[in-house]
Enzyme design. Structure first.
Site, PDB file in Angstrom:
ATOM      1  CD  GLU A  38     -62.320  -0.385  13.510  1.00  9.48           C
ATOM      2  OE1 GLU A  38     -62.127   0.494  13.030  1.00  9.48           O
ATOM      3  OE2 GLU A  38     -62.744  -0.724  14.546  1.00  9.48           O
ATOM      4  CE1 TYR A  69     -37.691  17.633   9.495  1.00  6.18           C
ATOM      5  CE2 TYR A  69     -37.490  19.357  10.813  1.00  6.18           C
ATOM      6  CZ  TYR A  69     -37.366  18.886   9.724  1.00  6.18           C
ATOM      7  OH  TYR A  69     -36.701  19.365   8.713  1.00  6.18           O
ATOM      8  CB  VAL A  88     -57.611   6.848  18.168  1.00  5.12           C
ATOM      9  CG1 VAL A  88     -57.940   6.233  16.967  1.00  5.12           C
ATOM     10  CG2 VAL A  88     -58.917   7.575  18.598  1.00  5.12           C
ATOM     11  CD  GLU A  89     -60.334   7.084  22.451  1.00  9.10           C
ATOM     12  OE1 GLU A  89     -61.323   7.615  22.341  1.00  9.10           O
ATOM     13  OE2 GLU A  89     -59.960   5.991  21.742  1.00  9.10           O
ATOM     14  CE  LYS A 114     -60.429   3.747  13.013  1.00  6.32           C
ATOM     15  NZ  LYS A 114     -60.948   2.690  13.941  1.00  6.32           N
TER      16      LYS A 114
END
Length: 140
Positions: A38, A69, A88-89, A114
């Site tokens: 990754e 937005y 991702v956190e 993901k």
């Protein structure tokens, strides 16, 4: 330490003067992940945003007086462009912090997914809810 369940945040609440602004399925390419395969490459990440914002009725029809937005989406893109995120956190926390920096945003719910991260699943990820810290100078 015992964790208790919390009452869900009301993202739209007329009594509190809140409206619900949202963006669904924002797709960005991010450098994200902890595994060797990754690193140094971009992956598709899908992001949902829910923001509890000041009630827009006072703005009339003036877009400059509301939380937009498009602004929220651009903030996501700017943060993703800052570099590699292992988790991702961590990406979700950075997004929450940035969006809550606008005083008109009172709470956020952020989902970072993901797609294809887990074989046989549509997506894997995290969803967080963060509230604006109360201003210590504002009387209760």
């Amino acid at each position: 330490m015992t964790k208790s369940f919390v009452t869900p945040v009301g993202f739209a609440d007329a009594q509190q003067g809140l409206a619900h602004l949202f963006v669904r399925g924002l797709v960005v390419e991010a450098e994200i992940g902890v595994w060797a395969h990754e690193k140094g490459r971009r992956q598709i990440v899908r992001i949902d945003l829910d923001l509890a914002v000041d009630d827009p009725r006072a703005a009339g029809d003036d877009h400059k007086k509301v939380v937009c937005y498009e602004w929220a989406s651009n903030e996501v893109r700017d943060i993703v462009a800052t570099g590699h995120f292992n988790l991702v956190e961590r990406l979700a926390e950075c997004l929450a912090e940035r969006l809550l920096s606008d005083a008109r945003v009172h709470a956020v719910r952020i989902r970072v997914e993901k797609p294809g991260a887990i074989r046989g699943a549509d997506a894997a990820g995290i969803e967080i809810v963060r509230l604006r810290a109360p201003n210590p100078e504002t009387p209760l």
